[in-house]
Design a protein around this motif. Structure first.
Motif, PDB file in Angstrom:
ATOM      1  N   THR A   1      35.188  28.205  46.576  1.00 50.40           N
ATOM      2  CA  THR A   1      34.444  29.438  46.809  1.00 50.40           C
ATOM      3  C   THR A   1      34.360  30.235  45.526  1.00 50.40           C
ATOM      4  O   THR A   1      35.079  29.957  44.560  1.00 50.40           O
ATOM      5  CB  THR A   1      35.113  30.269  47.920  1.00 50.40           C
ATOM      6  OG1 THR A   1      34.280  31.379  48.250  1.00 50.40           O
ATOM      7  CG2 THR A   1      36.468  30.772  47.483  1.00 50.40           C
ATOM      8  N   ASP A   2      33.492  31.213  45.534  1.00 46.01           N
ATOM      9  CA  ASP A   2      33.227  32.035  44.357  1.00 46.01           C
ATOM     10  C   ASP A   2      33.689  33.453  44.649  1.00 46.01           C
ATOM     11  O   ASP A   2      33.317  34.040  45.670  1.00 46.01           O
ATOM     12  CB  ASP A   2      31.731  32.025  44.032  1.00 46.01           C
ATOM     13  CG  ASP A   2      31.468  32.421  42.586  1.00 46.01           C
ATOM     14  OD1 ASP A   2      32.250  33.240  42.070  1.00 46.01           O
ATOM     15  OD2 ASP A   2      30.503  31.928  41.993  1.00 46.01           O
ATOM     16  N   ALA A   3      34.500  34.003  43.767  1.00 44.33           N
ATOM     17  CA  ALA A   3      35.043  35.340  43.999  1.00 44.33           C
ATOM     18  C   ALA A   3      33.998  36.430  43.816  1.00 44.33           C
ATOM     19  O   ALA A   3      34.232  37.563  44.250  1.00 44.33           O
ATOM     20  CB  ALA A   3      36.220  35.597  43.048  1.00 44.33           C
ATOM     21  N   THR A   4      32.869  36.119  43.214  1.00 47.70           N
ATOM     22  CA  THR A   4      31.854  37.150  43.002  1.00 47.70           C
ATOM     23  C   THR A   4      31.241  37.645  44.298  1.00 47.70           C
ATOM     24  O   THR A   4      30.727  38.767  44.359  1.00 47.70           O
ATOM     25  CB  THR A   4      30.733  36.616  42.091  1.00 47.70           C
ATOM     26  OG1 THR A   4      30.224  35.397  42.654  1.00 47.70           O
ATOM     27  CG2 THR A   4      31.259  36.335  40.700  1.00 47.70           C
ATOM     28  N   SER A   5      31.261  36.840  45.357  1.00 41.88           N
ATOM     29  CA  SER A   5      30.662  37.237  46.636  1.00 41.88           C
ATOM     30  C   SER A   5      31.646  37.955  47.548  1.00 41.88           C
ATOM     31  O   SER A   5      31.260  38.430  48.609  1.00 41.88           O
ATOM     32  CB  SER A   5      30.105  36.010  47.364  1.00 41.88           C
ATOM     33  OG  SER A   5      31.149  35.092  47.648  1.00 41.88           O
ATOM     34  N   LEU A   6      32.920  38.040  47.163  1.00 44.36           N
ATOM     35  CA  LEU A   6      33.932  38.660  48.019  1.00 44.36           C
ATOM     36  C   LEU A   6      33.886  40.181  47.877  1.00 44.36           C
ATOM     37  O   LEU A   6      33.801  40.706  46.767  1.00 44.36           O
ATOM     38  CB  LEU A   6      35.330  38.145  47.657  1.00 44.36           C
ATOM     39  CG  LEU A   6      35.568  36.644  47.812  1.00 44.36           C
ATOM     40  CD1 LEU A   6      36.968  36.287  47.349  1.00 44.36           C
ATOM     41  CD2 LEU A   6      35.355  36.209  49.252  1.00 44.36           C
ATOM     42  N   THR A   7      33.949  40.864  49.017  1.00 43.34           N
ATOM     43  CA  THR A   7      33.998  42.319  49.026  1.00 43.34           C
ATOM     44  C   THR A   7      35.020  42.779  50.059  1.00 43.34           C
ATOM     45  O   THR A   7      35.517  41.977  50.867  1.00 43.34           O
ATOM     46  CB  THR A   7      32.629  42.925  49.374  1.00 43.34           C
ATOM     47  OG1 THR A   7      32.187  42.396  50.639  1.00 43.34           O
ATOM     48  CG2 THR A   7      31.602  42.627  48.311  1.00 43.34           C
ATOM     49  N   GLU A   8      35.306  44.055  50.020  1.00 41.12           N
ATOM     50  CA  GLU A   8      36.223  44.628  50.990  1.00 41.12           C
ATOM     51  C   GLU A   8      35.610  44.557  52.389  1.00 41.12           C
ATOM     52  O   GLU A   8      34.388  44.570  52.554  1.00 41.12           O
ATOM     53  CB  GLU A   8      36.509  46.084  50.613  1.00 41.12           C
ATOM     54  CG  GLU A   8      37.613  46.730  51.421  1.00 41.12           C
ATOM     55  CD  GLU A   8      37.859  48.158  50.976  1.00 41.12           C
ATOM     56  OE1 GLU A   8      38.648  48.850  51.629  1.00 41.12           O
ATOM     57  OE2 GLU A   8      37.246  48.574  49.970  1.00 41.12           O
TER      58      GLU A   8
END
Length: 488
Positions: A210-217
């Motif tokens: 997975t890509d951390a750029t798409s993760l949000t709170e």
């Protein structure tokens, strides 16, 4: 003899009169029809839903099938008394109100929906310490696919071996072994993702990237932290027990660093690191089955991340500046003093990274503490790029040689051509990713022209062809002296 008299026929004689070959044909055709019917689902004549969605069907004459809910609604309509069927039947004398044979032409062709094949459950492999490959064997297998990065491969081999020993042993005594989560730091194209893919393939465990750029709170547009685990569950075919022994690789982890000068809420930086703490440590999560969002109307299942190995990777741009500032503070004056510009030309400066440097970069201490194994990958130089072209088991050149071998043509590269490709890749500064793009560029015309001429037996790529000052060396099948072709 009257019309009401019966005629007794001897069944044995009648059967004898029918040839055996005709009987076989009849039975074979009936069996084929039954097989075809078994392959397809029955569809409701009224609502057109298949049997898998509507439930068991009620069969009526003339191959009409109606689901139970539609049949019940029909009975309810009739019993409500909204239609007086006695008056309707009396108003049309001599005609039956409901004659199924009259509806034969009105019935559309039955829809055919193939049944889903029943998938056999795969036996779950239980980890055994005796079956686990030891670190030097893990590194030997990684050497077959990845060139260089000796320290990174050694660190990964030991960490993975210790982690799965921990999973296989369980809690045998009071001593509880902590997780061996890893943090990989290296420039783009140095092989971070490729190392993890090769490792998961070697150990035969499910892998989620997975890509951390798409993760949000949670509550904001983007992927929640639980979506990372849901991808692993999907990679394990929704097998919770197998997913709890898998590997999750979170790429671009440097993109969730704290924003230094921001007055707005940091929903994709520090808050994401805070929410990832419980997953990295190990906790029970409610994960949707077959979807990446909890808002989807799908069932939830509980997944324990205690035995899931997390590997984080990132390029960490400008981290070398932080390291250089820290090392430059040690400079002083005198005979034994270090020069202030000593680290300006150090290409391997990132290998001197410390936890303090990562904290200054924007990673919170709690997050770094849950990634105890930190190692770096070296940037690729010219020699490593040449080795990547020809040495790994599935090297790029071997792939093209196999493609042309299917056309019975031999493909060779001289050393000058390999060096020229590596030099062009160094100019692009995107690591090993640039190699494929460069080879595709000059191999396009060769792959297009060779199938036209069956007489070509061998093609040799030269440095002149890569640089655009010459052409490849072509040898015909019936020719001993090669031809120098014109630049393509």
């Amino acid at each position: 003899m009257s019309g009401n008299d019966f005629i007794i026929v001897d069944s044995d004689k009648e059967e004898e009169s029918v040839p055996t070959e005709e009987k076989k044909e009849v039975t074979v055709s009936e069996n084929e029809e039954k097989k075809q019917e078994d392959e397809y689902e029955k569809v409701c004549f009224m609502c057109h839903r298949p049997e898998s969605a509507a439930g068991k069907m009620i069969e009526l004459p003339n191959h009409i099938t109606i689901c139970q809910s539609c049949m019940q609604r029909s009975f309810d309509t009739m019993t409500n008394g909204s239609v007086d069927f006695s008056k309707l039947m009396n108003s049309i004398p001599g005609i039956q109100f409901l004659n199924l044979s009259d509806l034969e032409n009105a019935i559309p062709k039955r829809q055919k929906i193939k049944k889903k094949k029943e998938t056999k459950e795969k036996p779950v492999k239980k980890l055994n310490i005796k079956d686990m490959p030891v670190p030097h064997k893990i590194k030997a297998r990684l050497d077959e696919y990845v060139v260089g990065q000796e320290h990174a491969k050694k660190a990964m081999s030991v960490a993975v071996y210790n982690h799965y020993k921990r999973v296989a042993s369980g809690t045998l005594d009071d001593i509880e072994i902590e997780k061996s989560n890893m943090l990989m730091i290296g420039p783009t194209g140095s092989g971070k993702t490729y190392l993890v893919k090769t490792l998961a393939k070697l150990l035969d465990v499910p892998l989620a990237i997975t890509d951390a750029t798409s993760l949000t709170e949670a509550g904001y547009i983007g992927d929640d932290i639980e979506s990372v685990v849901s991808k692993l569950l999907a990679a394990a075919d929704n097998d919770v027990e197998r997913a709890e022994q898998g590997i999750i690789f979170i790429d671009e982890i440097d993109k969730i660093a704290k924003k230094r000068n921001s007055s707005q809420r940091d929903v994709s930086g520090e808050s994401v690191q805070q929410e990832m703490l419980k997953i990295l440590e190990g906790s029970e999560l409610e994960v949707p089955v077959g979807a990446n969002s909890k808002n989807a109307m799908v069932p939830l299942t509980s997944v324990n991340t205690k035995n899931i190995l997390f590997i984080c990777g990132g390029a960490f741009p400008d981290l070398d500046i932080i390291i250089r500032e820290r090392l430059s503070k040690k400079t002083s004056m005198g005979f034994n003093a270090e020069l202030k510009d000593k680290y300006d030309k150090d290409k391997d400066l990132v290998s001197k990274v410390t936890v303090e440097d990562l904290r200054k970069f924007g990673m919170i201490p709690e997050f770094i503490g849950r990634l105890p194994i930190i190692f770096t990958l070296q940037g690729l130089d010219k020699e490593m790029l040449v080795k990547i072209l020809k040495e790994p088991r599935n090297a790029i050149l071997k792939q093209y040689q196999k493609l042309l071998a299917l056309d019975e043509v031999s493909l060779d590269f001289d050393e000058g051509a390999l060096e020229a490709i590596a030099e062009k890749a160094m100019e692009k500064d995107t690591g090993a990713r640039a190699l494929r793009a460069i080879i595709e560029e000059f191999m396009l015309d060769i792959m297009y022209e060779i199938p036209k001429d069956d007489s070509i037996g061998q093609v040799t790529i030269t440095r002149e062809y890569i640089e655009g000052t010459g052409g490849p060396v072509i040898r015909l099948r019936s020719q001993s002296v090669p031809l120098l072709s014109q630049p393509v």
